[in-house]
Design a protein around this motif. Structure first.
Motif, PDB file in Angstrom:
ATOM      1  N   PRO A 279      35.225  63.127  39.537  1.00 26.52           N
ATOM      2  CA  PRO A 279      34.495  63.596  38.362  1.00 26.52           C
ATOM      3  C   PRO A 279      33.765  62.478  37.616  1.00 26.52           C
ATOM      4  CG  PRO A 279      36.853  63.623  37.966  1.00 26.52           C
ATOM      5  CD  PRO A 279      36.661  63.255  39.399  1.00 26.52           C
ATOM      6  N   ASN A 280      34.188  61.237  37.792  1.00 25.13           N
ATOM      7  CA  ASN A 280      33.565  60.098  37.126  1.00 25.13           C
ATOM      8  C   ASN A 280      33.309  58.996  38.145  1.00 25.13           C
ATOM      9  OD1 ASN A 280      33.922  61.221  34.466  1.00 25.13           O
ATOM     10  ND2 ASN A 280      36.078  60.733  34.681  1.00 25.13           N
ATOM     11  N   VAL A 281      32.464  58.079  37.773  1.00 25.79           N
ATOM     12  CA  VAL A 281      32.212  56.925  38.624  1.00 25.79           C
ATOM     13  C   VAL A 281      33.457  56.049  38.611  1.00 25.79           C
ATOM     14  CG1 VAL A 281      30.789  54.872  38.924  1.00 25.79           C
ATOM     15  CG2 VAL A 281      29.744  57.009  38.151  1.00 25.79           C
ATOM     16  N   LEU A 282      33.921  55.645  39.794  1.00 28.35           N
ATOM     17  CA  LEU A 282      35.091  54.777  39.859  1.00 28.35           C
ATOM     18  C   LEU A 282      34.716  53.380  39.395  1.00 28.35           C
ATOM     19  CD1 LEU A 282      36.654  55.899  43.257  1.00 28.35           C
ATOM     20  CD2 LEU A 282      37.137  56.722  40.953  1.00 28.35           C
ATOM     21  N   THR A 283      35.673  52.696  38.804  1.00 31.35           N
ATOM     22  CA  THR A 283      35.394  51.367  38.242  1.00 31.35           C
ATOM     23  C   THR A 283      35.120  50.326  39.316  1.00 31.35           C
ATOM     24  OG1 THR A 283      37.758  50.905  38.166  1.00 31.35           O
ATOM     25  CG2 THR A 283      36.737  51.775  36.157  1.00 31.35           C
ATOM     26  N   SER A 284      35.539  50.571  40.540  1.00 25.79           N
ATOM     27  CA  SER A 284      35.309  49.613  41.615  1.00 25.79           C
ATOM     28  C   SER A 284      34.907  50.325  42.890  1.00 25.79           C
ATOM     29  CB  SER A 284      36.582  48.800  41.880  1.00 25.79           C
ATOM     30  OG  SER A 284      36.437  48.015  43.034  1.00 25.79           O
ATOM     31  N   ASP A 285      33.833  49.839  43.536  1.00 26.80           N
ATOM     32  CA  ASP A 285      33.465  50.431  44.821  1.00 26.80           C
ATOM     33  C   ASP A 285      34.372  49.905  45.932  1.00 26.80           C
ATOM     34  OD1 ASP A 285      31.715  48.726  43.413  1.00 26.80           O
ATOM     35  OD2 ASP A 285      30.357  48.573  45.086  1.00 26.80           O
ATOM     36  N   LYS A 286      35.277  48.990  45.596  1.00 26.44           N
ATOM     37  CA  LYS A 286      36.238  48.491  46.573  1.00 26.44           C
ATOM     38  C   LYS A 286      37.499  49.351  46.608  1.00 26.44           C
ATOM     39  CE  LYS A 286      34.633  43.761  46.169  1.00 26.44           C
ATOM     40  NZ  LYS A 286      34.966  42.390  45.821  1.00 26.44           N
ATOM     41  N   ALA A 287      37.600  50.322  45.715  1.00 28.14           N
ATOM     42  CA  ALA A 287      38.779  51.185  45.654  1.00 28.14           C
ATOM     43  C   ALA A 287      38.911  51.964  46.964  1.00 28.14           C
ATOM     44  CB  ALA A 287      38.681  52.145  44.483  1.00 28.14           C
ATOM     45  N   ARG A 288      40.130  52.024  47.482  1.00 33.45           N
ATOM     46  CA  ARG A 288      40.418  52.683  48.754  1.00 33.45           C
ATOM     47  C   ARG A 288      41.493  53.749  48.571  1.00 33.45           C
ATOM     48  NH1 ARG A 288      36.046  51.482  50.206  1.00 33.45           N
ATOM     49  NH2 ARG A 288      35.528  49.644  51.401  1.00 33.45           N
ATOM     50  N   ILE A 289      41.391  54.804  49.354  1.00 31.48           N
ATOM     51  CA  ILE A 289      42.345  55.902  49.298  1.00 31.48           C
ATOM     52  C   ILE A 289      43.714  55.416  49.775  1.00 31.48           C
ATOM     53  CG2 ILE A 289      42.982  58.119  50.341  1.00 31.48           C
ATOM     54  CD1 ILE A 289      40.001  58.819  50.408  1.00 31.48           C
ATOM     55  N   VAL A 290      44.733  55.820  49.031  1.00 32.18           N
ATOM     56  CA  VAL A 290      46.122  55.583  49.436  1.00 32.18           C
ATOM     57  C   VAL A 290      46.685  56.883  50.014  1.00 32.18           C
ATOM     58  CG1 VAL A 290      48.446  55.023  48.618  1.00 32.18           C
ATOM     59  CG2 VAL A 290      46.465  53.773  47.729  1.00 32.18           C
ATOM     60  N   SER A 291      46.495  57.987  49.306  1.00 32.43           N
ATOM     61  CA  SER A 291      46.965  59.288  49.782  1.00 32.43           C
ATOM     62  C   SER A 291      46.103  60.389  49.183  1.00 32.43           C
ATOM     63  CB  SER A 291      48.429  59.515  49.403  1.00 32.43           C
ATOM     64  OG  SER A 291      48.566  59.608  48.006  1.00 32.43           O
ATOM     65  N   VAL A 292      46.122  61.545  49.833  1.00 28.64           N
ATOM     66  CA  VAL A 292      45.408  62.718  49.326  1.00 28.64           C
ATOM     67  C   VAL A 292      46.371  63.902  49.355  1.00 28.64           C
ATOM     68  CG1 VAL A 292      43.459  64.295  49.632  1.00 28.64           C
ATOM     69  CG2 VAL A 292      43.203  61.875  50.229  1.00 28.64           C
TER      70      VAL A 292
END
Length: 134
Positions: free
Chosen positions: A47-60
């Motif tokens: 819903p919002n822009v993430l603070t870092s484009d380096k953020a990676r998924i841990v779980s869904v």
């Protein structure tokens, strides 16, 4: 005192650099009226822009809701660009997308492995995801 600073540096700095969080999204579902035909949900995005484009998924974590019990042959997948994960039920958590960009859009993909018209049509009321990232 120097040791204390070293320990503080070793434990606090990585925690600050490794910002973690989660985002959730939901969308209306799909309607399947014929077997063998794949239908996708609308895109589920942060819903919002993430603070870092380096953020990676841990779980869904996922959840989908049908208007009726699932028919024999129903196959549901959670997909992102070039990658799909089969889902074992109407809700759960997967680590299979771990390491993918956290800002990726997700879609549910539905197909009933049968031939001919589905009567009544299979209606998906809602699709929901919670993406945990670091």
């Amino acid at each position: 005192m120097r040791r204390l600073w070293l320990l503080l540096w070793l434990f606090v700095v990585p925690a600050v650099q490794a910002a973690s969080g989660s985002w959730a999204a939901d969308a209306l579902g799909a309607t399947l009226s014929h077997g063998g035909v794949s239908e996708q949900s609308p895109a589920l995005r942060p819903p919002n822009v993430l603070t870092s484009d380096k953020a990676r998924i841990v779980s869904v974590s996922w959840r989908y809701l049908l208007t009726s019990p699932p028919p024999a042959g129903l196959q549901v997948q959670l997909c992102m660009a070039g990658r799909c994960v089969p889902l074992a039920g109407a809700s759960g958590t997967t680590l299979a997308l771990q390491g993918a960009p956290a800002a990726s859009e997700l879609r549910f993909s539905y197909v009933v492995q049968t031939r001919g018209a589905l009567f009544p049509p299979l209606r998906v009321l809602s699709n929901q995801v919670i993406v945990n990232y670091q």
